[in-house]
Design a protein around this motif. Sequence first.
Motif, PDB file in Angstrom:
ATOM      1  N   PRO A 153       0.877  -1.317  -0.156  1.00 60.35           N
ATOM      2  CA  PRO A 153       0.043   0.018   0.017  1.00 60.35           C
ATOM      3  C   PRO A 153       0.805   1.231  -0.049  1.00 60.35           C
ATOM      4  CG  PRO A 153       0.091  -1.111   1.966  1.00 60.35           C
ATOM      5  CD  PRO A 153       0.704  -1.834   1.297  1.00 60.35           C
ATOM      6  N   LEU A 154       0.302   2.191  -0.665  1.00 56.26           N
ATOM      7  CA  LEU A 154       1.080   3.789  -0.698  1.00 56.26           C
ATOM      8  C   LEU A 154       0.081   4.606  -0.091  1.00 56.26           C
ATOM      9  CD1 LEU A 154       2.146   3.324  -4.475  1.00 56.26           C
ATOM     10  CD2 LEU A 154       3.619   2.838  -2.425  1.00 56.26           C
ATOM     11  N   ALA A 155       0.788   5.313   1.008  1.00 60.27           N
ATOM     12  CA  ALA A 155       0.156   6.280   1.758  1.00 60.27           C
ATOM     13  C   ALA A 155       0.052   7.540   1.028  1.00 60.27           C
ATOM     14  CB  ALA A 155       0.530   6.212   3.189  1.00 60.27           C
ATOM     15  N   SER A 156       0.834   8.080   0.391  1.00 54.10           N
ATOM     16  CA  SER A 156       0.873   9.300  -0.297  1.00 54.10           C
ATOM     17  C   SER A 156       0.709   9.267  -1.811  1.00 54.10           C
ATOM     18  CB  SER A 156       2.175  10.145  -0.019  1.00 54.10           C
ATOM     19  OG  SER A 156       2.261  11.196  -0.704  1.00 54.10           O
ATOM     20  N   VAL A 157      -0.213   9.589  -2.278  1.00 53.71           N
ATOM     21  CA  VAL A 157      -0.463   9.599  -3.748  1.00 53.71           C
ATOM     22  C   VAL A 157      -1.230  11.127  -4.292  1.00 53.71           C
ATOM     23  CG1 VAL A 157      -1.592   8.555  -5.893  1.00 53.71           C
ATOM     24  CG2 VAL A 157      -0.912   6.997  -3.916  1.00 53.71           C
ATOM     25  N   MET A 158      -0.412  11.764  -5.119  1.00 53.65           N
ATOM     26  CA  MET A 158      -1.086  13.056  -5.506  1.00 53.65           C
ATOM     27  C   MET A 158      -1.156  13.050  -7.042  1.00 53.65           C
ATOM     28  SD  MET A 158       0.848  15.832  -3.002  1.00 53.65           S
ATOM     29  CE  MET A 158       2.490  15.209  -3.514  1.00 53.65           C
ATOM     30  N   THR A 159      -2.235  13.745  -7.638  1.00 51.84           N
ATOM     31  CA  THR A 159      -2.422  13.730  -9.000  1.00 51.84           C
ATOM     32  C   THR A 159      -1.870  15.097  -9.331  1.00 51.84           C
ATOM     33  OG1 THR A 159      -4.718  14.670  -8.678  1.00 51.84           O
ATOM     34  CG2 THR A 159      -4.498  12.291  -8.904  1.00 51.84           C
ATOM     35  N   GLN A 160      -1.500  14.962 -10.794  1.00 45.65           N
ATOM     36  CA  GLN A 160      -1.391  16.307 -11.355  1.00 45.65           C
ATOM     37  C   GLN A 160      -2.351  16.566 -12.314  1.00 45.65           C
ATOM     38  OE1 GLN A 160       2.725  16.837 -12.958  1.00 45.65           O
ATOM     39  NE2 GLN A 160       1.842  17.905 -14.693  1.00 45.65           N
ATOM     40  N   PRO A 161      -2.702  17.962 -12.472  1.00 42.51           N
ATOM     41  CA  PRO A 161      -3.989  18.393 -13.149  1.00 42.51           C
ATOM     42  C   PRO A 161      -3.653  18.057 -14.798  1.00 42.51           C
ATOM     43  CG  PRO A 161      -3.712  20.238 -11.758  1.00 42.51           C
ATOM     44  CD  PRO A 161      -2.558  18.982 -11.453  1.00 42.51           C
ATOM     45  N   VAL A 162      -4.623  17.490 -15.047  1.00 39.65           N
ATOM     46  CA  VAL A 162      -4.484  17.065 -16.698  1.00 39.65           C
ATOM     47  C   VAL A 162      -5.611  17.767 -17.396  1.00 39.65           C
ATOM     48  CG1 VAL A 162      -4.550  15.225 -18.491  1.00 39.65           C
ATOM     49  CG2 VAL A 162      -3.490  14.869 -16.310  1.00 39.65           C
ATOM     50  N   PRO A 163      -5.305  18.686 -18.474  1.00 45.40           N
ATOM     51  CA  PRO A 163      -6.499  19.416 -19.305  1.00 45.40           C
ATOM     52  C   PRO A 163      -7.397  18.549 -19.845  1.00 45.40           C
ATOM     53  CG  PRO A 163      -4.341  20.513 -19.407  1.00 45.40           C
ATOM     54  CD  PRO A 163      -3.920  19.274 -18.867  1.00 45.40           C
ATOM     55  N   GLY A 164      -8.618  18.837 -19.346  1.00 42.88           N
ATOM     56  CA  GLY A 164      -9.758  18.036 -20.179  1.00 42.88           C
ATOM     57  C   GLY A 164     -10.044  16.587 -19.374  1.00 42.88           C
ATOM     58  N   TRP A 165      -9.532  16.589 -18.009  1.00 45.83           N
ATOM     59  CA  TRP A 165      -9.581  15.419 -17.213  1.00 45.83           C
ATOM     60  C   TRP A 165     -10.051  15.838 -15.978  1.00 45.83           C
ATOM     61  CZ3 TRP A 165      -9.862  10.420 -19.437  1.00 45.83           C
ATOM     62  CH2 TRP A 165      -9.439  10.168 -20.689  1.00 45.83           C
ATOM     63  N   THR A 166     -11.033  14.946 -15.251  1.00 50.18           N
ATOM     64  CA  THR A 166     -10.995  15.086 -13.821  1.00 50.18           C
ATOM     65  C   THR A 166     -10.448  13.958 -13.096  1.00 50.18           C
ATOM     66  OG1 THR A 166     -13.026  16.428 -14.122  1.00 50.18           O
ATOM     67  CG2 THR A 166     -12.711  15.447 -12.066  1.00 50.18           C
TER      68      THR A 166
END
Length: 242
Positions: free
Chosen positions: A69-82
């Motif tokens: 398991p991974l406790a830290s996961v951060m997304t980066q904004p992708v234009p046109g996607w949520t």
Amino acid sequence: MKASRVSVVGGVAASAVLLLSVPAFAHVSVTAEGEAAKGGYATVNFKVPNEMDDASTNKLEVSFPEDHPLASVMTQPVPGWTAKVTKTKLDKPLEMHGEKIDEAVSKVTWTADGKGVQPGTFQKFPLSLGALPEDADELVFKAVQTYDNKEVVRWIEPQQKGQEEPEHPAPALALTAASEDGHGAAASHDDAKEDAKSDEKSETASSDSSDSTARVLGIVGIVVGAAGVAFGVLAGRRRANS
């Protein structure tokens, strides 16, 4: 005989056309920007190619390995996607930077707001992950690719060592050895704090040194000024006596 030869030739030609019409399947894959060191953090990209000529990919679901398991996961904004991050409770809490973590990310889902990944194109979906396991050589994810024509492709088959690649292989992230201090990039947070403290001490020492220099120059100025006044008084007396 001629008819048979014509039939055979026609069959081979038809087979060749059929083979050429089948799309060359490209995999959903994951790669790290730089290294993904054990025990550290990494930025990775899930690359999603479009395999169809008449449909676009409008959804990607990536499931995370339960055994690491991974406790830290951060997304980066992708234009046109949520992006949506889903977390689950852990049976055994993790310890990260001296704190107990009782939940981890189980899935990240990207949904297209517009046209999605159109035919003949691909899209990268970046994530920041950590801390990476120290007791594994790779992390295997399961990816589900959905098209706007409702077709779903499941990239969930693990690659078995020594065997041919499966038809729909699961994305696998290779992990590199930890750094010499044994902590990999996970130590970067502590290093940053230490660097900040060191900079603060340096600034304080520099400030103290500047203050001391200013005091010395001030005292020297006072002494020189007093000497000048005394010299002026003596010169005045000499002129008066003469």
